[in-house]
Motif scaffolding. Structure first.
Motif, PDB file in Angstrom:
ATOM      1  N   TYR A 100       0.853  -1.191   0.000  1.00 44.52           N
ATOM      2  CA  TYR A 100       0.000   0.000   0.000  1.00 44.52           C
ATOM      3  C   TYR A 100       0.886   1.237   0.000  1.00 44.52           C
ATOM      4  O   TYR A 100       1.939   1.265   0.631  1.00 44.52           O
ATOM      5  CB  TYR A 100      -0.891   0.030   1.253  1.00 44.52           C
ATOM      6  N   TYR A 104       0.729   5.466   0.643  1.00 42.68           N
ATOM      7  CA  TYR A 104       0.068   6.676   1.105  1.00 42.68           C
ATOM      8  C   TYR A 104       1.050   7.824   0.955  1.00 42.68           C
ATOM      9  O   TYR A 104       2.258   7.617   0.848  1.00 42.68           O
ATOM     10  CB  TYR A 104      -0.302   6.565   2.598  1.00 42.68           C
ATOM     11  N   GLN A 111       1.702  12.029   2.609  1.00 46.72           N
ATOM     12  CA  GLN A 111       1.283  13.029   3.579  1.00 46.72           C
ATOM     13  C   GLN A 111       1.888  14.365   3.191  1.00 46.72           C
ATOM     14  O   GLN A 111       3.106  14.550   3.281  1.00 46.72           O
ATOM     15  CB  GLN A 111       1.690  12.638   4.997  1.00 46.72           C
ATOM     16  N   GLN A 124      -1.127  18.099   6.712  1.00 47.52           N
ATOM     17  CA  GLN A 124      -2.362  17.383   6.405  1.00 47.52           C
ATOM     18  C   GLN A 124      -2.273  15.953   6.896  1.00 47.52           C
ATOM     19  O   GLN A 124      -1.183  15.461   7.223  1.00 47.52           O
ATOM     20  CB  GLN A 124      -2.634  17.398   4.894  1.00 47.52           C
ATOM     21  N   GLY A 125      -3.402  15.261   6.907  1.00 44.40           N
ATOM     22  CA  GLY A 125      -3.394  13.842   7.211  1.00 44.40           C
ATOM     23  C   GLY A 125      -2.945  13.039   6.010  1.00 44.40           C
ATOM     24  O   GLY A 125      -2.986  13.517   4.875  1.00 44.40           O
ATOM     25  N   PRO A 126      -2.493  11.815   6.240  1.00 44.02           N
ATOM     26  CA  PRO A 126      -2.077  10.961   5.113  1.00 44.02           C
ATOM     27  C   PRO A 126      -3.227  10.721   4.137  1.00 44.02           C
ATOM     28  O   PRO A 126      -4.404  10.771   4.506  1.00 44.02           O
ATOM     29  CB  PRO A 126      -1.653   9.669   5.805  1.00 44.02           C
ATOM     30  N   TYR A 149      -4.481   8.071   0.959  1.00 47.72           N
ATOM     31  CA  TYR A 149      -4.293   6.813   0.235  1.00 47.72           C
ATOM     32  C   TYR A 149      -3.993   7.101  -1.230  1.00 47.72           C
ATOM     33  O   TYR A 149      -4.625   7.970  -1.855  1.00 47.72           O
ATOM     34  CB  TYR A 149      -5.542   5.955   0.365  1.00 47.72           C
ATOM     35  N   HIS A 171      -2.699   0.581  -4.173  1.00 50.66           N
ATOM     36  CA  HIS A 171      -2.182  -0.648  -3.594  1.00 50.66           C
ATOM     37  C   HIS A 171      -2.118  -1.713  -4.683  1.00 50.66           C
ATOM     38  O   HIS A 171      -2.780  -1.593  -5.734  1.00 50.66           O
ATOM     39  CB  HIS A 171      -3.028  -1.119  -2.408  1.00 50.66           C
ATOM     40  N   TYR A 222       4.716   7.029   1.889  1.00 53.16           N
ATOM     41  CA  TYR A 222       4.855   5.846   2.718  1.00 53.16           C
ATOM     42  C   TYR A 222       4.530   4.590   1.912  1.00 53.16           C
ATOM     43  O   TYR A 222       3.466   4.501   1.289  1.00 53.16           O
ATOM     44  CB  TYR A 222       3.896   5.902   3.905  1.00 53.16           C
ATOM     45  N   ARG A 239       0.976  -4.611   5.233  1.00 55.67           N
ATOM     46  CA  ARG A 239       0.084  -4.848   6.362  1.00 55.67           C
ATOM     47  C   ARG A 239       0.766  -5.650   7.471  1.00 55.67           C
ATOM     48  O   ARG A 239       1.490  -6.602   7.198  1.00 55.67           O
ATOM     49  CB  ARG A 239      -1.126  -5.612   5.832  1.00 55.67           C
ATOM     50  N   ASN A 264      -3.879  -6.605  11.336  1.00 58.77           N
ATOM     51  CA  ASN A 264      -4.967  -5.801  10.798  1.00 58.77           C
ATOM     52  C   ASN A 264      -4.634  -4.324  10.821  1.00 58.77           C
ATOM     53  O   ASN A 264      -5.521  -3.474  10.882  1.00 58.77           O
ATOM     54  CB  ASN A 264      -6.240  -6.041  11.589  1.00 58.77           C
ATOM     55  N   LYS A 265      -3.349  -4.017  10.756  1.00 54.42           N
ATOM     56  CA  LYS A 265      -2.933  -2.628  10.853  1.00 54.42           C
ATOM     57  C   LYS A 265      -2.089  -2.226   9.663  1.00 54.42           C
ATOM     58  O   LYS A 265      -1.384  -3.039   9.069  1.00 54.42           O
ATOM     59  CB  LYS A 265      -2.091  -2.411  12.112  1.00 54.42           C
ATOM     60  N   LEU A 266      -2.146  -0.958   9.341  1.00 50.74           N
ATOM     61  CA  LEU A 266      -1.184  -0.354   8.435  1.00 50.74           C
ATOM     62  C   LEU A 266      -0.173   0.368   9.306  1.00 50.74           C
ATOM     63  O   LEU A 266      -0.522   1.293  10.020  1.00 50.74           O
ATOM     64  CB  LEU A 266      -1.866   0.643   7.498  1.00 50.74           C
ATOM     65  N   PHE A 276       2.845   2.747   9.555  1.00 50.62           N
ATOM     66  CA  PHE A 276       3.537   3.768   8.775  1.00 50.62           C
ATOM     67  C   PHE A 276       4.976   3.889   9.267  1.00 50.62           C
ATOM     68  O   PHE A 276       5.216   4.142  10.434  1.00 50.62           O
ATOM     69  CB  PHE A 276       2.837   5.122   8.917  1.00 50.62           C
TER      70      PHE A 276
END
Lengths: 108, 112
Positions: free
Chosen positions: A34, A36, A38, A42-44, A46, A49, A87, A91, A94-96, A98
């Motif tokens: 994946y 991303y 930033q 700002q926020g990251p 997407y 992928h 970034y 995975r 169940n987390k990405l 960074f």
């Protein structure tokens, strides 16, 4: 341990293609990669992928090597607004997760 | 859609005070994530919810931190009592697929 490694920073001329590499040599057969980014303050966001085939969307292209140990995110015509931290993520459960990412500076 | 909404955008508080950060996810998204970002530690996942239920809170640093999601359109992250080392930007994100997360603008917290 981080599952991906990326260069700390890169420069790119405005209008040229930006190629951002990522190594993920321990990736397993069914894990996706994946991306991303930033932008400052700002926020990251997407981007894209992929699993093993090359992928393209309106933002970027993702090229994954045949052995899946590395990939490259391509911004075909970089603009100043593409200056950001990029970034590359594999995975973890169940987390990405960074990492530090690559700081891409697009210069005029 | 307005995207993920976070409030306040900036918060300055004194050590020992309670801080509550708020998040309104994008309508229709069933997953919600709270992250913290600092220069030293980067972007860290604190907790995430699926269908309003906390699934993984292993990233919550200590008992001073708590998060709730009483319904599909609202979540809070509370720090009580706050400490200077809690100073960071806190992001909320939502998504319908865990890998495609939409982040809010963040809340910049400063604890003096």
């Amino acid at each position: 341990d981080a599952k991906t490694t990326q260069p700390t920073s890169m420069d790119c001329a405005e209008g040229r293609a930006a190629n951002l590499p990522c190594n993920h040599s321990t990736i397993s057969g069914n894990e996706y990669v994946y991306w991303y980014r930033q932008i400052h303050s700002q926020g990251p966001q997407y981007i894209i992928h992929g699993l093993k085939n090359n992928e393209t969307n309106e933002m970027a292209s993702l090229i994954i090597t045949e052995d899946r140990k590395s990939s490259t995110l391509i911004l075909p015509h970089a603009t100043l607004r593409d200056t950001a931290v990029y970034y590359c993520i594999v995975r973890e459960g169940n987390k990405l997760v960074f990492g530090a990412g690559t700081i891409l500076r697009v210069k005029s | 859609d307005a995207g993920v909404i976070q409030s306040p955008r900036h918060e300055v508080t004194e050590m020992g005070q309670e801080v509550t950060l708020r998040c309104k996810p994008i309508s229709g998204h069933n997953s919600l994530f709270w992250y913290r970002q600092t220069m030293m530690r980067g972007l860290e996942l604190l907790i995430y919810f699926n269908n309003n239920v906390p699934i993984d809170d292993s990233g919550m640093p200590e008992d001073r931190f708590s998060a709730k999601m009483p319904n599909a359109s609202f979540s809070t992250l509370k720090i009580q009592p706050s400490e200077p080392r809690d100073s960071a930007v806190y992001f909320c994100a939502s998504g319908s697929r865990f890998y495609e997360q939409y982040f809010g603008p963040g809340t910049r917290l400063t604890v003096t």
